[in-house]
Design an enzyme around this catalytic site. Structure first.
Site, mmCIF file in Angstrom:
data_model
loop_
_atom_site.group_PDB
_atom_site.id
_atom_site.type_symbol
_atom_site.label_atom_id
_atom_site.label_comp_id
_atom_site.label_asym_id
_atom_site.label_seq_id
_atom_site.Cartn_x
_atom_site.Cartn_y
_atom_site.Cartn_z
ATOM 1 N N HIS A 38 0.844 -1.009 0.167
ATOM 2 C CA HIS A 38 -0.019 0.098 -0.071
ATOM 3 C C HIS A 38 0.842 1.015 0.162
ATOM 4 O O HIS A 38 2.004 1.368 0.702
ATOM 5 C CB HIS A 38 -0.843 0.090 1.504
ATOM 6 C CG HIS A 38 -1.869 0.872 1.269
ATOM 7 N ND1 HIS A 38 -1.902 2.152 1.397
ATOM 8 C CD2 HIS A 38 -3.141 0.621 1.160
ATOM 9 C CE1 HIS A 38 -2.984 3.057 1.354
ATOM 10 N NE2 HIS A 38 -4.016 1.974 1.156
ATOM 11 N N ARG A 81 -6.730 10.474 0.172
ATOM 12 C CA ARG A 81 -6.384 10.962 -0.930
ATOM 13 C C ARG A 81 -7.902 11.128 -1.779
ATOM 14 O O ARG A 81 -7.936 12.118 -2.215
ATOM 15 C CB ARG A 81 -5.552 9.974 -1.931
ATOM 16 C CG ARG A 81 -4.082 10.254 -1.485
ATOM 17 C CD ARG A 81 -3.188 9.155 -2.102
ATOM 18 N NE ARG A 81 -3.364 7.975 -1.473
ATOM 19 C CZ ARG A 81 -3.418 6.643 -1.842
ATOM 20 N NH1 ARG A 81 -3.330 6.504 -3.252
ATOM 21 N NH2 ARG A 81 -3.309 5.487 -1.213
#
Ligand code: FAD
Length: 618
Positions: A239, A259
């Site tokens: 990740h 994000r």
């Protein structure tokens, strides 16, 4: 019946694992009138699923009405770089909305749109805002809901009970398993007509991981030893955003929701570097300037006051921060290696300069507390320092897409332990939906297997005795190695040589060293009694950790290309011929130290109507 003197239980369906997949399977099998038992090595409600943050992906079209299963299918296949089992991706895309509505009916309280529908948020690789969520604590709500249902059905749950090995009958069918109580060290056997593996991931073999202590790959390893095949083991997801500092919490996840909700990535020069890393496949739908990306964030802002988010249903060209995880993780890695990283070897994730403090605290409460309490960083004022962390295992037990049956009669697998659904890379949010779609299907598969009347008739006591003898062996050795030293060195080895970017030289070294680790594991010793003995618990984890580590390294050396989560510095491009193959692995002997063989297996041929959905990308 067994003549064992150990504590013994009998079930129609025994489920190993109480995460989302195990609980959903238990509900389905229980609703079909079967006697179901669940075994978990942690407490009920504490399985790794509880840590899931960002959401559950389902094409419900609540925010973008033009979303549908076909776009979700396309996104999933494209994210997986077309290595996926297409049938699993199809079932997942078609059935996940139903599973989310079902969770809601069972009491899950998802965040809402203004008009009362389940709110969906943006995540990397998804064309539309698709993740149903509860702030950044979606896994907690999922577990709470499923657990309540399981408890209300009166299902037996064996907590803090660790399974060591599966047990067959005389004909080679799965007949149950053997394990021990972590608190007392007493052994226990479970005889069952079917076993469903729902044991989660393997991340604890790496030094920096977002995974909980449970994720030692036990289910992957037990399936392999029992005769099942593992596929795509080289496909491990790193990740892009784990904490990099303080060191004690390095690897802890920073949700992609940051994000999705407006956070951007910058290097130490302050550059928004992701614009430099947009692969041709994603260029058409990715913004190519900061202005365009910022406009997208404004249009898609989840700030309550930004009403146009709900009114403007055009998806627009997405910011490059929302590319799939493999793309973003590689970009960060490249920036750091080029000397443009942060002081602690990461880059900066900034939401503070883009969203109000009130918005950040409301949308990302866990992230706010995580950074405040662990790093003393106020994310409403300062950027976060982040870097890639070992996060998710795409590879796993090969199953039939519709029933989750393995090639070993009586053995089923669902959730992260299963392979095929995500191909070479998983999109965020697609795991929680995988758990409920395939957990349910595994429950049905097990019920149908029992109904067909071909379940195991005996229970191999020899296998039980063998597993127990081996588990006790570390107590017999007086001057062997400390299991913690072996674990430490294994994690270093995997981090350094089987990490985010791989080379033949490093992988060969890893494979050679892993053989040495096999000998080291045979020589570990532990002191004290079996009760409350974490050193002994770890000693019993090591065979699984070594097994899955070998499988990852052996798959990685065979896949001489870069695809999804698997990146080879010496083969930086995708090879179309290898894109037609999965690597399948089998144990040649069925014991944890038996050799593992790797075979090429053609990926399933997709029907023309599904292929047409992907054609625009190829
Ligand atoms: P798990 O939840 O891992 O449960 C495994 C179970 O098996 C546990 O009960 C464990 O005790 C038991 N077990 C294991 N070995 C044994 C043994 N030998 N004996 C007995 N019991 C055993 N995915 C998303 O889709 N959306 C997200 O927002 C998201 N956020 C995430 C955030 C974090 C921090 C992490 C780490 C992952 C996230 N994921 C997310 C991924 C997702 O959470 C996992 O893939 C998923 O929860 C795995 O569920 P599972 O049911 O397969 O197994």
């Amino acid at each position: 019946m067994t003549d064992s003197t150990y504590e013994h239980h009998e079930y129609d369906v025994l489920i190993i694992g109480a995460g989302g997949a195990g609980l959903r399977a238990a509900i389905e099998a229980g609703q079909r009138g079967l006697k179901v038992g669940i075994v978990t090595k942690s407490l009920l409600g504490k399985a790794h699923t509880v840590m899931a943050e960002g959401g559950i992906a389902a094409a419900m079209g609540n925010v973008h009405p033009e979303d549908n299963w076909m776009v979700h299918f396309r996104d999933t296949m494209r994210g997986g770089k077309y290595l996926n089992n297409y049938r699993m991706a199809e079932l997942h895309a078609k059935e996940s909305p139903e599973r989310v509505w079902e969770l809601e009916q069972w009491g899950a309280l998802f965040d809402r749109t203004k008009d009362g529908k389940i709110l969906q948020r943006d995540f990397g690789g998804h064309r539309y805002a698709r993740l149903a969520h509860v702030g950044d604590r979606t896994g907690l709500e999922l577990i709470r809901t499923l657990q309540q249902k399981v408890v209300s059905m009166g299902t037996d749950v064996f907590m803090e009970c660790k399974v060591l090995q599966l047990v067959h009958d005389a004909e080679g069918r799965i007949a149950g398993c053997v394990g021990y109580w972590r608190a007392t060290g007493e052994f226990v056997t479970f005889q069952a007509k079917t076993v469903i593996l729902a044991t989660g991931g393997i991340g604890r073999s790496w030094k920096f991981t977002s995974n909980s202590w449970e994720s030692t790959g036990d289910g992957h390893a037990m399936a392999l030893w029992a005769g099942a095949k593992l596929i795509d083991m080289e496909c491990v997801q790193f990740h892009p955003t784990g904490m990099v500092w303080p060191h004690s919490v390095r690897g802890l996840l920073v949700t992609e929701g940051v994000r999705g909700d407006g956070g951007v990535l910058r290097n130490s020069l302050g550059e928004r570097f992701m614009f430099n890393y947009v692969a041709p496949m994603f260029r058409a739908e990715t913004a190519d300037s900061e202005e365009e990306a910022d406009k997208w964030y404004d249009d898609h802002s989840a700030e309550e006051e930004a009403d146009k988010w709900y009114d403007d249903h055009s998806a627009g060209r997405r910011p490059p921060e929302l590319l799939p995880r493999d793309e973003v993780a590689r970009a960060i890695n490249t920036e750091v290696k080029a000397g443009r990283g942060s002081a602690h070897g990461g880059v900066f994730l900034d939401i503070a300069s883009r969203r109000s403090a009130e918005f950040i605290r409301r949308r990302l409460p866990s992230m706010y507390h995580q950074f405040m309490e662990l790093a003393g960083v106020d994310i409403t004022r300062e950027p976060m320092e982040i870097g890639p962390t070992c996060h998710y295992m795409m590879g796993g037990v090969q199953v039939d897409a519709d029933s989750e049956a393995t090639i070993v009669p009586g053995l089923f697998a669902a959730g992260e332990v299963g392979g095929g659904m995500h191909g070479a890379n998983r999109l965020g949010g697609n795991s929680l939906s995988d758990l409920v779609v395939f957990g349910r299907r595994a429950g049905i598969g097990a019920a149908e297997y029992i109904e067909a009347g071909d379940a195991a008739t005996s229970f191999d006591q020899g296998e039980v005795d063998g597993a127990i003898k081996e588990a006790l062996a570390p107590f017999e050795r007086t001057d062997g190695e400390n299991p913690y030293d072996v674990q430490h060195d294994l994690q270093e080895l995997m981090q350094d040589n089987v990490g985010i970017i791989r080379t033949a030289t490093e992988l060969e070294l890893a494979i050679q060293k892993l053989d040495e680790f096999t000998d080291r594991v045979k020589n570990v010793s532990v002191k004290g009694s079996r009760a409350y003995n974490p050193g002994w618990n770890l000693a019993t984890d090591l065979p699984s950790m070594i097994t899955v580590s070998k499988c990852v390294a052996m798959g990685a050396i065979r896949r001489k290309e870069s695809r999804g989560g698997h990146t080879r510095a010496d083969f930086p491009n995708a090879d179309p011929e290898l894109g037609k193959l999965n690597f399948a692995q089998r144990s040649e002997g069925g014991h944890w130290d038996s050799p593992v063989s790797v075979h090429e297996a053609s990926i399933l041929i997709m029907p023309a109507e599904l292929k047409a959905l992907l054609e625009e990308d190829q």
